[in-house]
Scaffold this motif. Structure first.
Motif, PDB file in Angstrom:
ATOM      1  N   UNK A   1      10.107  -9.876 -19.710  1.00 20.66           N
ATOM      2  CA  UNK A   1      10.849  -9.314 -20.815  1.00 20.66           C
ATOM      3  C   UNK A   1      11.677  -9.527 -20.872  1.00 20.66           C
ATOM      4  N   UNK A   2      12.459 -10.071 -21.968  1.00 22.97           N
ATOM      5  CA  UNK A   2      13.043 -10.925 -23.162  1.00 22.97           C
ATOM      6  C   UNK A   2      13.084 -10.134 -24.083  1.00 22.97           C
ATOM      7  N   UNK A   3      14.434  -9.137 -23.621  1.00 21.20           N
ATOM      8  CA  UNK A   3      15.072  -8.366 -25.115  1.00 21.20           C
ATOM      9  C   UNK A   3      16.186  -8.262 -26.038  1.00 21.20           C
ATOM     10  N   UNK A   4      16.485  -7.683 -26.909  1.00 22.81           N
ATOM     11  CA  UNK A   4      17.698  -7.909 -27.588  1.00 22.81           C
ATOM     12  C   UNK A   4      18.948  -7.228 -26.879  1.00 22.81           C
TER      13      UNK A   4
ATOM     14  N   UNK B   1      12.026  -9.261 -28.151  1.00 20.80           N
ATOM     15  CA  UNK B   1      12.143 -11.236 -28.379  1.00 20.80           C
ATOM     16  C   UNK B   1      11.232 -11.551 -27.979  1.00 20.80           C
ATOM     17  N   UNK B   2      10.654 -11.780 -26.767  1.00 23.09           N
ATOM     18  CA  UNK B   2       9.100 -11.791 -26.380  1.00 23.09           C
ATOM     19  C   UNK B   2       8.932 -11.479 -24.322  1.00 23.09           C
ATOM     20  N   UNK B   3       7.501 -10.650 -24.580  1.00 22.52           N
ATOM     21  CA  UNK B   3       7.524 -10.379 -23.809  1.00 22.52           C
ATOM     22  C   UNK B   3       5.874 -10.655 -22.860  1.00 22.52           C
ATOM     23  N   UNK B   4       5.881 -10.760 -21.964  1.00 27.45           N
ATOM     24  CA  UNK B   4       4.225 -10.801 -21.518  1.00 27.45           C
ATOM     25  C   UNK B   4       3.950  -9.843 -20.405  1.00 27.45           C
ATOM     26  N   UNK B   5       3.121  -9.390 -20.478  1.00 26.63           N
ATOM     27  CA  UNK B   5       1.878  -8.696 -19.456  1.00 26.63           C
ATOM     28  C   UNK B   5       1.119  -9.022 -18.573  1.00 26.63           C
ATOM     29  N   UNK B   6       1.064  -8.945 -17.232  1.00 32.65           N
ATOM     30  CA  UNK B   6       0.314 -10.021 -16.598  1.00 32.65           C
ATOM     31  C   UNK B   6      -0.785  -8.845 -15.817  1.00 32.65           C
TER      32      UNK B   6
ATOM     33  N   UNK C   1       0.342  -0.421 -17.946  1.00 29.12           N
ATOM     34  CA  UNK C   1       0.436   0.145 -19.049  1.00 29.12           C
ATOM     35  C   UNK C   1      -0.516  -1.007 -20.077  1.00 29.12           C
ATOM     36  N   UNK C   2      -1.544   0.450 -20.426  1.00 35.24           N
ATOM     37  CA  UNK C   2      -2.103  -0.001 -20.803  1.00 35.24           C
ATOM     38  C   UNK C   2      -2.749   0.284 -22.336  1.00 35.24           C
ATOM     39  N   UNK C   3      -1.660   0.812 -22.749  1.00 37.17           N
ATOM     40  CA  UNK C   3      -1.249   0.865 -24.221  1.00 37.17           C
ATOM     41  C   UNK C   3      -0.084   0.054 -24.657  1.00 37.17           C
ATOM     42  N   UNK C   4       0.071  -0.220 -26.328  1.00 34.83           N
ATOM     43  CA  UNK C   4       1.237  -1.057 -26.458  1.00 34.83           C
ATOM     44  C   UNK C   4       2.295   0.163 -26.469  1.00 34.83           C
ATOM     45  N   UNK C   5       2.031   1.238 -26.648  1.00 32.09           N
ATOM     46  CA  UNK C   5       3.433   2.343 -26.913  1.00 32.09           C
ATOM     47  C   UNK C   5       3.859   2.447 -25.345  1.00 32.09           C
ATOM     48  N   UNK C   6       2.740   2.612 -24.143  1.00 33.70           N
ATOM     49  CA  UNK C   6       3.287   2.497 -22.720  1.00 33.70           C
ATOM     50  C   UNK C   6       4.349   1.704 -22.333  1.00 33.70           C
ATOM     51  N   UNK C   7       3.518   0.072 -22.904  1.00 36.13           N
ATOM     52  CA  UNK C   7       4.533  -0.847 -22.714  1.00 36.13           C
ATOM     53  C   UNK C   7       5.939  -0.854 -23.619  1.00 36.13           C
ATOM     54  N   UNK C   8       6.077  -0.496 -24.517  1.00 34.32           N
ATOM     55  CA  UNK C   8       7.325  -0.460 -25.760  1.00 34.32           C
ATOM     56  C   UNK C   8       8.212   0.978 -25.171  1.00 34.32           C
ATOM     57  N   UNK C   9       7.548   2.204 -24.371  1.00 32.81           N
ATOM     58  CA  UNK C   9       7.972   3.160 -23.159  1.00 32.81           C
ATOM     59  C   UNK C   9       8.848   2.556 -22.565  1.00 32.81           C
ATOM     60  N   UNK C  10       7.874   1.572 -21.357  1.00 34.81           N
ATOM     61  CA  UNK C  10       8.908   1.050 -20.099  1.00 34.81           C
ATOM     62  C   UNK C  10      10.271   0.396 -20.709  1.00 34.81           C
ATOM     63  N   UNK C  11      10.019  -0.960 -21.959  1.00 41.54           N
ATOM     64  CA  UNK C  11      11.336  -1.635 -21.849  1.00 41.54           C
ATOM     65  C   UNK C  11      12.036  -0.884 -22.771  1.00 41.54           C
ATOM     66  N   UNK C  12      11.811  -0.104 -22.801  1.00 41.20           N
ATOM     67  CA  UNK C  12      13.191   0.785 -23.851  1.00 41.20           C
ATOM     68  C   UNK C  12      13.681   1.641 -22.569  1.00 41.20           C
TER      69      UNK C  12
ATOM     70  N   UNK D   1      23.919 -12.030 -25.927  1.00 42.99           N
ATOM     71  CA  UNK D   1      22.981 -10.592 -26.618  1.00 42.99           C
ATOM     72  C   UNK D   1      21.518 -10.827 -26.562  1.00 42.99           C
ATOM     73  N   UNK D   2      21.220 -11.647 -25.380  1.00 43.79           N
ATOM     74  CA  UNK D   2      19.428 -11.579 -24.521  1.00 43.79           C
ATOM     75  C   UNK D   2      19.679 -11.329 -22.921  1.00 43.79           C
ATOM     76  N   UNK D   3      18.288 -10.344 -23.371  1.00 45.45           N
ATOM     77  CA  UNK D   3      18.438  -9.559 -21.359  1.00 45.45           C
ATOM     78  C   UNK D   3      17.317  -9.948 -21.073  1.00 45.45           C
TER      79      UNK D   3
END
Length: 179
Positions: free
Chosen positions: A13-16, A22-27, A31-42, A74-76
């Motif tokens: 993950x590359x978050x602001x 900013x850029x993310x890649x899941x392998x 996290x099967x859905x986009x909403x679960x990925x966003x929740x994980x990131x948050x 400002x990048x994580x």
């Protein structure tokens, strides 16, 4: 060598500085859905926000995942692996990603520069990990491959970034209109 014996990465993950992508890649299918990925990131962002991972990478165990992270301006930057993965290998992946991005952005590692060079960062992710399997961790090799990719305008369209493909198409169209 069996796939199970290879060290693997679940996501990079590359978050602001506000926790946005900013850029993310899941392998992994954790996290099967986009909403679960966003929740994980948050959640990852809020749990690590108070950390002082600016000088060197920090490590945390989070939802049965080993999380290695580092902040720059400002990048994580985050790399997650299973709780049975080797922390040093994951840290090497993170450092390779961070250093390759720094090389490609000429040590100007901030959100604006990252967004302007997003194609390079995504190529960087592709050269580091494929399907969760770690391919390369040496920053100079990664940056060299990415730089070579971006300079090869005679490459087939399938191997070019979108920006390069548009430039190539524009060049071909101009050539045909002028002839």
């Amino acid at each position: 060598m069996a796939r199970e014996s290879c060290p693997s990465v679940k996501c990079i993950l590359l978050l602001d500085s506000e926790g946005n992508r900013v850029a993310v890649k899941y392998y992994s299918n954790d996290w099967p859905t986009n909403s679960s990925k966003l929740a994980f990131e948050k959640t990852v962002f809020t749990k690590t926000l108070k950390s002082n991972a600016r000088v060197e990478a920090d490590i945390s165990l989070f939802e049965n995942n080993i999380l290695i992270y580092k902040f720059a301006q400002d990048l994580h930057f985050f790399v997650a692996g299973g709780d049975d993965e080797n922390e040093l290998i994951l840290a090497t992946v993170l450092q390779g990603f961070f250093d390759a991005v720094a090389l490609l952005l000429r040590n100007n590692v901030d959100k604006r520069e990252a967004l302007e060079n997003l194609d390079l960062i995504l190529l960087c992710l592709d050269d580091i990990v494929d399907g969760g399997i770690i391919l390369e961790t040496e920053a100079s090799v990664i940056a060299g491959k990415v730089a070579t990719h971006t300079m090869d305008t005679d490459a087939p369209l399938s191997e070019q970034t979108i920006t390069q493909a548009w430039a190539t198409a524009r060049e071909h169209l101009t050539r045909t209109l002028l002839n």
